[in-house]
Design an enzyme around this catalytic site. Structure first.
Site, PDB file in Angstrom:
ATOM      1  N   CYS A 109       5.877  -0.200   7.230  1.00 44.22           N
ATOM      2  CA  CYS A 109       5.492   0.948   6.406  1.00 44.22           C
ATOM      3  C   CYS A 109       6.691   1.346   5.555  1.00 44.22           C
ATOM      4  O   CYS A 109       7.819   1.383   6.053  1.00 44.22           O
ATOM      5  CB  CYS A 109       5.101   2.103   7.320  1.00 44.22           C
ATOM      6  SG  CYS A 109       4.680   3.621   6.449  1.00 44.22           S
ATOM      7  N   LEU A 110       6.444   1.658   4.288  1.00 45.73           N
ATOM      8  CA  LEU A 110       7.552   2.061   3.410  1.00 45.73           C
ATOM      9  C   LEU A 110       8.195   3.362   3.902  1.00 45.73           C
ATOM     10  O   LEU A 110       9.342   3.645   3.554  1.00 45.73           O
ATOM     11  CB  LEU A 110       7.047   2.224   1.971  1.00 45.73           C
ATOM     12  CG  LEU A 110       6.596   0.919   1.290  1.00 45.73           C
ATOM     13  CD1 LEU A 110       5.946   1.228  -0.053  1.00 45.73           C
ATOM     14  CD2 LEU A 110       7.767  -0.046   1.118  1.00 45.73           C
TER      15      LEU A 110
ATOM     16  N   GLY B 249       0.829  -1.195   0.000  1.00 44.21           N
ATOM     17  CA  GLY B 249       0.000   0.000   0.000  1.00 44.21           C
ATOM     18  C   GLY B 249       0.865   1.246   0.000  1.00 44.21           C
ATOM     19  O   GLY B 249       2.004   1.220   0.471  1.00 44.21           O
TER      20      GLY B 249
ATOM     21  N   HIS C  19      -2.659   7.444   6.962  1.00 44.26           N
ATOM     22  CA  HIS C  19      -1.651   8.349   6.383  1.00 44.26           C
ATOM     23  C   HIS C  19      -2.302   9.667   5.940  1.00 44.26           C
ATOM     24  O   HIS C  19      -1.670  10.718   5.992  1.00 44.26           O
ATOM     25  CB  HIS C  19      -1.002   7.708   5.148  1.00 44.26           C
ATOM     26  CG  HIS C  19       0.174   6.832   5.451  1.00 44.26           C
ATOM     27  ND1 HIS C  19       1.316   7.298   6.048  1.00 44.26           N
ATOM     28  CD2 HIS C  19       0.394   5.507   5.202  1.00 44.26           C
ATOM     29  CE1 HIS C  19       2.194   6.293   6.167  1.00 44.26           C
ATOM     30  NE2 HIS C  19       1.650   5.205   5.660  1.00 44.26           N
TER      31      HIS C  19
ATOM     32  N   GLN D 110       2.881  10.043   1.266  1.00 45.83           N
ATOM     33  CA  GLN D 110       4.181   9.374   1.351  1.00 45.83           C
ATOM     34  C   GLN D 110       5.114   9.790   0.211  1.00 45.83           C
ATOM     35  O   GLN D 110       6.312   9.552   0.280  1.00 45.83           O
ATOM     36  CB  GLN D 110       4.019   7.849   1.350  1.00 45.83           C
ATOM     37  CG  GLN D 110       3.394   7.315   2.642  1.00 45.83           C
ATOM     38  CD  GLN D 110       3.261   5.815   2.601  1.00 45.83           C
ATOM     39  OE1 GLN D 110       2.300   5.283   2.052  1.00 45.83           O
ATOM     40  NE2 GLN D 110       4.234   5.114   3.154  1.00 45.83           N
TER      41      GLN D 110
ATOM     42  N   HIS E 180      -4.272   1.219   7.583  1.00 44.88           N
ATOM     43  CA  HIS E 180      -2.938   1.811   7.588  1.00 44.88           C
ATOM     44  C   HIS E 180      -2.831   2.972   6.578  1.00 44.88           C
ATOM     45  O   HIS E 180      -2.376   4.061   6.906  1.00 44.88           O
ATOM     46  CB  HIS E 180      -1.919   0.710   7.263  1.00 44.88           C
ATOM     47  CG  HIS E 180      -0.502   1.174   7.203  1.00 44.88           C
ATOM     48  ND1 HIS E 180       0.449   0.761   8.099  1.00 44.88           N
ATOM     49  CD2 HIS E 180       0.133   2.022   6.352  1.00 44.88           C
ATOM     50  CE1 HIS E 180       1.600   1.340   7.796  1.00 44.88           C
ATOM     51  NE2 HIS E 180       1.437   2.099   6.737  1.00 44.88           N
ATOM     52  N   GLU E 181      -3.290   2.723   5.354  1.00 48.24           N
ATOM     53  CA  GLU E 181      -3.155   3.753   4.306  1.00 48.24           C
ATOM     54  C   GLU E 181      -4.068   4.945   4.577  1.00 48.24           C
ATOM     55  O   GLU E 181      -3.678   6.092   4.356  1.00 48.24           O
ATOM     56  CB  GLU E 181      -3.454   3.162   2.923  1.00 48.24           C
ATOM     57  CG  GLU E 181      -2.510   2.049   2.482  1.00 48.24           C
ATOM     58  CD  GLU E 181      -1.043   2.395   2.646  1.00 48.24           C
ATOM     59  OE1 GLU E 181      -0.672   3.569   2.472  1.00 48.24           O
ATOM     60  OE2 GLU E 181      -0.261   1.491   2.990  1.00 48.24           O
TER      61      GLU E 181
HETATM   62 ZN    ZN Z   1       2.590   3.385   5.638  1.00 49.72          ZN
END
Ligand code: ZN
Length: 165
Positions: free
Chosen positions: A89-90, A46, A135, A51, A131-132
């Protein structure tokens, strides 16, 4: 399409509340295409627009069939159950934490042309939606856990569990 740079924790863009998308135009389509290319390259499940430094409410989530879903202005309209599991998380490279999430969520969103649709996700997909979407309000998963593990620590724990099983 182009790869975009994924921002890491500490960048102020990751703490901002994103604005709704109001123009379903070529610029949005480029953003969504770039998010998908960037996510594929990073081998994630995701990615949210903030991000990559774009403070708009748009995310990509990989579903249970490994397809990338585009969600514009997404909101969770129903959730049920609970799951506890590791999450990463990236934007928080190589760190993982145990986070409780609902087992099942239903999301209402718009597609790249503004059409409203609803989609459901369970288990890892439900986790990914939560999660997304967080953000978009400037939150990171690390806020839900008091201990972070490195990828190496996590691998060692999984091996121990497998040996015990
Ligand atoms: Zn994330």
């Amino acid at each position: 399409m182009a790869l975009r740079t994924i921002l890491v924790k500490g960048d102020p863009a990751l703490g901002k509340v994103c604005r709704p998308v109001d123009k379903f135009d070529h610029r949005l389509h480029i953003l969504l295409d770039d998010l998908k290319e960037t996510l594929a390259q990073a081998k994630g499940v995701g990615l949210a627009a903030p991000q990559v430094g774009i403070l708009r409410r748009a995310v990509i989530v990989v579903n249970e069939n490994d397809e990338m879903m585009e969600l514009v202005n997404p909101v969770i309209i129903h959730q049920e159950g609970e799951q506890d599991g590791f999450e990463g998380c990236l934007s928080v490279p190589n760190l993982y934490g145990q986070v409780k999430r609902p087992m099942k969520v239903r999301v209402r969103a718009q597609d790249r042309n503004g059409e409203v649709f609803e989609v459901e996700g369970e288990e890892i997909v439900a986790r990914c939606f939560c999660h997304e979407l967080e953000h978009l309000d400037g939150h990171l998963f690390v806020e839900h856990t008091d201990h972070l593990y490195t990828g190496e620590e996590l691998d060692a724990m999984m091996e121990d569990q497998e040996e015990q099983a």
